[in-house]
Design a protein around this motif. Structure first.
Motif, PDB file in Angstrom:
ATOM      1  N   GLY A   1    -123.177  22.026 -55.495  1.00  0.00           N
ATOM      2  CA  GLY A   1    -122.342  20.993 -56.100  1.00  0.00           C
ATOM      3  C   GLY A   1    -121.663  20.175 -55.011  1.00  0.00           C
ATOM      4  O   GLY A   1    -121.530  20.642 -53.876  1.00  0.00           O
ATOM      5  N   GLU A   2    -121.248  18.977 -55.393  1.00  0.00           N
ATOM      6  CA  GLU A   2    -120.611  18.071 -54.437  1.00  0.00           C
ATOM      7  C   GLU A   2    -119.374  18.708 -53.811  1.00  0.00           C
ATOM      8  O   GLU A   2    -118.844  19.682 -54.336  1.00  0.00           O
ATOM      9  N   SER A   3    -118.917  18.086 -52.752  1.00  0.00           N
ATOM     10  CA  SER A   3    -117.724  18.561 -52.086  1.00  0.00           C
ATOM     11  C   SER A   3    -116.513  18.470 -53.021  1.00  0.00           C
ATOM     12  O   SER A   3    -116.355  17.485 -53.734  1.00  0.00           O
ATOM     13  N   GLY A   4    -115.704  19.536 -53.045  1.00  0.00           N
ATOM     14  CA  GLY A   4    -114.474  19.504 -53.831  1.00  0.00           C
ATOM     15  C   GLY A   4    -114.613  19.907 -55.294  1.00  0.00           C
ATOM     16  O   GLY A   4    -113.658  19.822 -56.055  1.00  0.00           O
ATOM     17  N   VAL A   5    -115.792  20.369 -55.702  1.00  0.00           N
ATOM     18  CA  VAL A   5    -115.966  20.733 -57.119  1.00  0.00           C
ATOM     19  C   VAL A   5    -115.462  22.137 -57.441  1.00  0.00           C
ATOM     20  O   VAL A   5    -115.395  22.521 -58.599  1.00  0.00           O
ATOM     21  N   PHE A  48    -120.887  32.590 -47.353  1.00  0.00           N
ATOM     22  CA  PHE A  48    -121.277  31.562 -46.389  1.00  0.00           C
ATOM     23  C   PHE A  48    -120.992  30.193 -46.995  1.00  0.00           C
ATOM     24  O   PHE A  48    -121.749  29.724 -47.836  1.00  0.00           O
ATOM     25  N   ASP A  49    -119.904  29.582 -46.538  1.00  0.00           N
ATOM     26  CA  ASP A  49    -119.587  28.264 -47.074  1.00  0.00           C
ATOM     27  C   ASP A  49    -120.323  27.227 -46.246  1.00  0.00           C
ATOM     28  O   ASP A  49    -120.388  27.334 -45.031  1.00  0.00           O
ATOM     29  N   GLU A  50    -120.868  26.215 -46.920  1.00  0.00           N
ATOM     30  CA  GLU A  50    -121.652  25.147 -46.268  1.00  0.00           C
ATOM     31  C   GLU A  50    -122.835  25.710 -45.469  1.00  0.00           C
ATOM     32  O   GLU A  50    -123.042  25.353 -44.317  1.00  0.00           O
ATOM     33  N   LEU A  86    -120.907  20.764 -61.824  1.00  0.00           N
ATOM     34  CA  LEU A  86    -121.034  19.320 -62.027  1.00  0.00           C
ATOM     35  C   LEU A  86    -119.893  18.594 -61.328  1.00  0.00           C
ATOM     36  O   LEU A  86    -118.786  19.112 -61.245  1.00  0.00           O
ATOM     37  N   PRO A  87    -120.159  17.354 -60.876  1.00  0.00           N
ATOM     38  CA  PRO A  87    -119.046  16.550 -60.361  1.00  0.00           C
ATOM     39  C   PRO A  87    -118.019  16.322 -61.475  1.00  0.00           C
ATOM     40  O   PRO A  87    -118.380  16.300 -62.659  1.00  0.00           O
ATOM     41  N   ASN A  93    -110.152   7.817 -66.038  1.00  0.00           N
ATOM     42  CA  ASN A  93    -111.081   6.710 -65.852  1.00  0.00           C
ATOM     43  C   ASN A  93    -111.445   6.453 -64.405  1.00  0.00           C
ATOM     44  O   ASN A  93    -111.888   5.368 -64.055  1.00  0.00           O
ATOM     45  N   TYR A  94    -111.263   7.455 -63.587  1.00  0.00           N
ATOM     46  CA  TYR A  94    -111.533   7.289 -62.161  1.00  0.00           C
ATOM     47  C   TYR A  94    -112.696   8.214 -61.782  1.00  0.00           C
ATOM     48  O   TYR A  94    -112.786   9.325 -62.316  1.00  0.00           O
ATOM     49  N   PRO A  95    -113.603   7.775 -60.907  1.00  0.00           N
ATOM     50  CA  PRO A  95    -114.824   8.563 -60.672  1.00  0.00           C
ATOM     51  C   PRO A  95    -114.714   9.743 -59.677  1.00  0.00           C
ATOM     52  O   PRO A  95    -115.667  10.496 -59.537  1.00  0.00           O
ATOM     53  N   TYR A  96    -113.596   9.917 -59.006  1.00  0.00           N
ATOM     54  CA  TYR A  96    -113.385  11.076 -58.127  1.00  0.00           C
ATOM     55  C   TYR A  96    -114.534  11.431 -57.185  1.00  0.00           C
ATOM     56  O   TYR A  96    -115.173  12.480 -57.367  1.00  0.00           O
ATOM     57  N   PRO A  97    -114.782  10.589 -56.182  1.00  0.00           N
ATOM     58  CA  PRO A  97    -115.785  10.984 -55.191  1.00  0.00           C
ATOM     59  C   PRO A  97    -115.420  12.311 -54.518  1.00  0.00           C
ATOM     60  O   PRO A  97    -116.302  13.055 -54.104  1.00  0.00           O
ATOM     61  N   GLY A  98    -114.128  12.631 -54.437  1.00  0.00           N
ATOM     62  CA  GLY A  98    -113.712  13.897 -53.815  1.00  0.00           C
ATOM     63  C   GLY A  98    -113.488  15.006 -54.830  1.00  0.00           C
ATOM     64  O   GLY A  98    -112.962  16.071 -54.511  1.00  0.00           O
ATOM     65  N   ASN A  99    -113.874  14.753 -56.081  1.00  0.00           N
ATOM     66  CA  ASN A  99    -113.832  15.758 -57.142  1.00  0.00           C
ATOM     67  C   ASN A  99    -112.459  16.406 -57.348  1.00  0.00           C
ATOM     68  O   ASN A  99    -111.447  15.733 -57.206  1.00  0.00           O
ATOM     69  N   VAL A 100    -112.444  17.697 -57.674  1.00  0.00           N
ATOM     70  CA  VAL A 100    -111.179  18.333 -58.053  1.00  0.00           C
ATOM     71  C   VAL A 100    -110.174  18.304 -56.900  1.00  0.00           C
ATOM     72  O   VAL A 100    -108.972  18.156 -57.110  1.00  0.00           O
ATOM     73  N   ARG A 101    -110.674  18.405 -55.673  1.00  0.00           N
ATOM     74  CA  ARG A 101    -109.768  18.369 -54.533  1.00  0.00           C
ATOM     75  C   ARG A 101    -108.996  17.052 -54.524  1.00  0.00           C
ATOM     76  O   ARG A 101    -107.783  17.029 -54.287  1.00  0.00           O
TER      77      ARG A 101
END
Ligand SMILES: Nc1ncnc2c1ncn2[C@@H]1O[C@H](COP(=O)(O)OP(=O)(O)O)[C@@H](O)[C@H]1O
Ligand SMILES: [Mg+2]
Length: 423
Positions: A143-147, A213-215, A284-285, A326-334
């Motif tokens: 999943g994307e970064s910050g999910v 193992f992160d990343e 999911l993002p 209404n914002y797309p959050y490229p950085g997700n939950v973080r």
């Protein structure tokens, strides 16, 4: 049906009581998968009830019961029991207590451990976590970064039979290869200049536990080979060491990269990918599960509110929530957490308002306002048009016009008034 876990020496003797109720009761040795109960009934007359209570309370509401004893009842409530019943238990008392906490049970279902999520996608993730926890298979979290890949990894460990042993994280992207190796495998005294003591690595320290193992997508081919060897053989050698040491660890890995693509390109070993990807949990993002946003926001308000000593921030206005959704959050939950934390520190009232949100989020607002307004205007214009036409067809007879439009007379009259149509 609610599943109730009964922890009591007397559970067997009590079974008629439990059978007569409308809930599903399970004793510990009913060999149900460990994590699937909604509420627990804990007998305080058993040895070590305190430990059991601490272990259970984060996962489900715990109703304690014992021989009448105020002190024990108070201790149990202090340690986090949600209710206390006196022995002998009765069907009525049980039903009452469990029903009373039904709401709490449902909110527990809005999240899992520390992970918040009501969306179907997150509910699916929770059930995968439970399945992964009771299996020994390696897990790949994508999943994307910050999910929220890390909390998922922790939850798997916490719910697994390895929970008493350590959970060790290696952040593969933050550490250069050479350091990664000594972190992971440790080294013998004299292995290299400066190695003037023997150091055990993470894999040895995590023996019996879980290594995260992160990343993992960021590591070099050489390092991948070394990790693969550990996974396949279950043994390690310290740098400068002479013998292999057996280690029993469960591997969880996470990455924001698409390892399928990396394997095709040849930058990631396919065999390592297969070894890690036995169970895949994909997150999911945030923009694809916006229904989780309101609960996450409330969770983060609660988390950061204690930082304000001057005012207690309790909630957020509907307008502000709308903007956040209404914002797309490229950085997700973080990113969402950062925004909420900032709002909590800026707010001048107990309720977070749009003005407490970052300017770039507000800029989107007028546009959105205009489009909704346009949409509404368009609908009103359309309604006006068909009503006018129905009225003219019916010779201005409201009842006839209403039946032609398929709505009630009163409804049409309200519309006519509302749309300021001259009759
Ligand atoms: N569903 C969630 N509920 C509560 N906190 C979450 C959730 N998802 C992410 N977070 C928090 O957001 C932050 C970013 O998550 P993290 O796991 O570090 O992201 P990544 O997927 O990049 O590893 C962490 O502080 C984490 O605790
Ligand atoms: Mg991370």
């Amino acid at each position: 049906m609610l599943k109730v876990l009964v922890i009591s020496d007397e559970a067997e003797k009590r079974s008629p009581l439990f059978e007569s109720s409308k809930f599903g009761f399970y004793t510990q040795d009913s060999k149900q998968e460990g994590n699937l109960y909604d509420i627990a009934l804990l007998d305080l007359d058993i040895e070590g009830w305190q430990g059991r209570l601490l272990e259970l309370r984060g996962r489900m509401p715990v109703v304690a019961f014992s021989k009448p004893d105020i002190k024990i009842a108070v201790d149990a409530m202090k340690l986090g029991a949600c209710d206390f019943l006196e022995k002998p238990l009765t069907v009525a008392a049980l039903d009452h207590a469990i029903s009373k906490h039904r709401k709490k049970i449902l909110t527990h279902k809005h999240g899992f451990d520390e992970i918040i999520g009501t969306s179907p996608a997150m509910q699916e993730v929770f059930s995968l976590i439970k399945k992964a926890a009771v299996s020994e298979s390696n897990v790949l979290i994508t999943g994307e970064s910050g999910v929220g890949k890390e909390p998922v990894a922790r939850a798997i460990h916490r719910w697994s039979p390895r929970k008493e042993k350590s959970f060790m994280t290696i952040n593969c992207s933050a550490i250069p290869d050479t350091l990664l190796e000594s972190e992971l495998f440790g080294f013998e005294k004299g292995a290299f200049t400066g190695a003037n003591y023997t150091k055990r690595g993470i894999l040895e320290l995590a023996d019996g536990g879980t290594v995260f193992f992160d990343e993992i997508g960021d590591v070099s081919p050489l390092f991948q080979t070394k990790v693969l060897r550990v996974i396949q053989e279950g043994e390690i050698m310290r740098i400068g060491g002479m013998r292999y040491i057996k280690v029993d660890v469960r591997f969880i890995a996470a990455t924001n990269r698409d390892l399928n693509v990396a394997c095709l390109r040849g930058t990631f070993r396919l065999d390592l990918f297969y070894r890690l990807n036995v169970i895949n949990i994909h997150l999911l993002p945030l923009r694809e599960r916006i229904e989780d946003i309101p609960l996450l926001v409330r969770h983060f308000i609660k988390k950061h509110a204690p930082k304000r000593k001057d005012i207690l921030i309790k909630g957020i206005s509907d307008d502000a929530i709308n903007i956040l959704m209404n914002y797309p959050y490229p950085g997700n939950v973080r990113e969402l957490e950062n925004i909420v934390e900032r709002a909590v520190s800026l707010a001048n009232s107990p309720e977070i308002l749009p003005s407490d949100l970052p300017a770039f989020m507000l800029e989107q607002l007028p546009q959105k306002g205009i489009t909704t307004q346009k949409f509404r205007d368009a609908i009103r214009a359309f309604e006006k048009e068909i009503i006018l036409s129905a009225l003219s067809d019916s010779g201005r007879n409201i009842s006839k016009a209403a039946s032609a439009l398929g709505i009630h007379r009163q409804q049409l009259q309200r519309k006519i008034k509302d749309l300021k149509i001259a009759t």
